[in-house]
Design an enzyme around this catalytic site. Structure first.
Site, short mmCIF file in Angstrom:
data_model
loop_
_atom_site.label_atom_id
_atom_site.label_comp_id
_atom_site.label_asym_id
_atom_site.label_seq_id
_atom_site.Cartn_x
_atom_site.Cartn_y
_atom_site.Cartn_z
N SER A 245 -43.36 21.06 -88.27
CA SER A 245 -42.47 21.98 -88.96
C SER A 245 -42.25 21.47 -90.37
O SER A 245 -42.75 20.41 -90.75
CB SER A 245 -41.14 22.09 -88.23
OG SER A 245 -40.40 20.90 -88.43
N LYS A 246 -41.47 22.22 -91.12
CA LYS A 246 -41.14 21.90 -92.50
C LYS A 246 -40.61 20.45 -92.65
O LYS A 246 -40.84 19.80 -93.66
CB LYS A 246 -40.07 22.90 -92.95
CG LYS A 246 -39.93 23.07 -94.43
CD LYS A 246 -40.74 24.25 -94.96
CE LYS A 246 -40.69 24.22 -96.49
NZ LYS A 246 -41.85 24.79 -97.12
N ARG A 247 -39.91 19.99 -91.61
CA ARG A 247 -39.38 18.63 -91.63
C ARG A 247 -40.43 17.58 -91.92
O ARG A 247 -40.13 16.50 -92.40
CB ARG A 247 -38.82 18.28 -90.24
CG ARG A 247 -37.42 18.65 -89.96
CD ARG A 247 -37.01 18.13 -88.57
NE ARG A 247 -37.95 18.52 -87.52
CZ ARG A 247 -38.72 17.69 -86.85
NH1 ARG A 247 -38.72 16.42 -87.11
NH2 ARG A 247 -39.53 18.13 -85.89
#
Ligand code: GLU
Length: 483
Positions: A245-247
């Protein structure tokens, strides 16, 4: 897989193109190119609320940036209502689907009863209703959703290219909705109808879709069509083995582009998310991938997307580029980020001149400033580099002064002559290479990490190089005097 395949990439235009979607697109594109087949682009935009023209444009732009050209489409599901209506009419006529009038409360009660019985909370509507009852329900203003009458008992088997045979017990599959109460088709109906209508021979998509596959196969069979072959490719995880994910930093193609990665390196990295050629080859050009790719070598286990590996891979692809292509790509990227404009007149020329120097060391275009940013500013010695020079001030003054004296005597100032002169000088002074050369480089670049010493000096030219030498010497002398 033999013979030309007709494959498709079917994104929902509800956001940007993620690494997972891009990998699905790439694998399908590779199958099409490897088999001399056809790559169809289909936009699954039936969710009118979440689909946007911006997202559609962005997905097409990212595919183009990656070099994944499509042969047919983009087809939009929102423009294919007639095709779905015809299929729905066929399914209604054969009784494969039925109008379900159950309210949300009734459905919830079914699920609760199943759970209490320790059965899967599978929902089914009442399949048989007499016309009078239906008329009464309609008169009340109830509009049915249409559900698929799943054959129970029964099972559907997917012969999956990646996972082998996967069997689904129909007792676990609800009578899924194919037409919503507002008359619009659901994903499972539209995707099944389209895969048949578009003559898709192989459906390759993420593992998260595997529970949809038996439903889509049932719809196809009810329409009298044979389902295509399927391959469900593994999930993509971040380095921490959590779903990407963006994380994790860059998780979309747009992020990777903005971070200065090359499309060919991104394609290389995406290809290795679940696929491998052998145990050792990691660098592939696009042409090599087209030749080497096969679904048979896609693994079942989750793939790890590692940005650090992509950095290294990107550096290798940059070094594979012909010199002139590298310069143009570098200039193009630095212009697109505003870097060149911000550095005023003459900046582009300097970038061009420095390109061969950075090509040897750079891993992404975004590293350019770290390596060569010193070229565009007056000398400014970064603290870590100053610490190296001031560890032994006297020694630094001696070697930098010695280097300067030697260079000032050069009749011709090129990377070659600078190299010979400095190499000779270090021997004359009885210095170790690193102890002598690092201070020279810091004296002019001010950086601990930068382009190479000789080339950097030559790039500056004697006048500016000497001015920087003198400025550094003056600062060191000041410190020496104060001590
Ligand atoms: N539109 C679906 C998605 O974006 C793809 C479905 C499919 O490949 O069948 O997840």
């Amino acid at each position: 897989m033999t013979g030309p395949a007709r494959v498709r990439f079917a994104p929902s235009p509800t956001g940007s193109l993620h690494v997972g979607g891009a990998r699905t697109a790439l694998f399908n594109w590779l199958i099409a190119r490897h088999t001399g087949g056809v790559f169809v682009l289909r936009l699954e935009d039936t969710d009118r609320e979440r689909s946007t023209p911006e997202s559609e444009a962005e997905i097409l732009r990212c595919l183009t940036w990656l070099g994944l050209d499509w042969d047919e489409g983009p087809e939009r599901q929102s423009e294919r209502g007639d095709v779905y209506d015809a299929a729905i009419a066929t399914l209604k006529a054969s009784g494969a689907i039925y109008p379900a009038y159950e309210t949300d409360d009734e459905l919830e009660a079914q699920r609760a009863a199943a759970r209490a019985d320790k059965r899967a909370p599978v929902v089914r509507g009442r399949r048989e209703r007499d016309p009078a009852e239906i008329a009464a329900l309609e008169a009340e203003g109830r509009r049915p959703a249409w559900r698929f009458a799943v054959e129970v008992p029964g099972e559907t088997v997917i012969q999956d290219y990646v996972r082998g045979p996967v069997t689904f017990d129909h007792a676990q599959i609800e009578d899924f909705i194919v037409v919503r109460s507002d008359g619009t088709p659901t994903y499972n109906l539209a995707a099944a109808v389209d895969d048949v209508d578009m003559g898709i021979t192989h459906v390759l998509r993420g593992e998260d879709h595997i529970s949809n596959t038996p439903k889509q196969m049932m719809v196809m069979r009810a329409l009298g069509a044979a389902p295509p072959d399927y391959a469900h490719i593994p999930l993509i995880l971040g380095e921490d083995r959590k779903r990407l994910s963006k994380r994790h930093g860059a998780a979309s193609v747009e992020d990777l582009e903005a971070a200065g990665f090359l499309p060919q390196a991104v394609v290389n990295a995406l290809a290795l998310l679940g696929w491998s050629f052998d145990d050792k080859t990691t660098i592939f050009t696009v042409d090599e991938l087209v030749k080497a790719f096969s679904v048979g070598r896609v693994s079942k286990s989750p793939a790890i997307f590692d940005l650090k590996k992509l950095q290294v891979m990107n550096g290798r692809h940059l070094r594979l580029m012909p010199a002139d292509e590298f310069v143009e790509a570098l200039v193009g990227w630095l212009r697109s980020t505003g870097y060149i404009d911000a550095r005023g007149p003459g900046a582009e020329e300097r970038v061009r001149a420095s390109a061969p120097l950075v090509k040897r060391k750079i891993s992404t275009f975004a590293d350019y400033d770290d390596l060569a940013g010193w070229l565009f500013t007056p000398l400014e010695i970064e603290p870590a580099a100053w610490e190296v020079l001031t560890r032994d001030v006297k020694h630094s003054i001696q070697v930098i002064g010695g280097g300067l004296g030697r260079l000032e005597a050069l009749p011709e100032f090129t990377a070659e002559t600078v190299k010979d002169a400095l190499q000779d000088q270090l021997h004359v002074m009885g210095e170790a290479a690193r102890d002598f050369l690092e201070p020279q480089r810091i004296a002019v670049t001010g950086r601990l990490v930068s382009t190479g010493t000789y080339e950097s000096l030559a790039l500056l030219g004697p006048e500016e190089a000497f001015a920087r030498y003198r400025a550094t010497l003056a600062r060191l002398a000041e410190l020496w005097a104060a001590a």
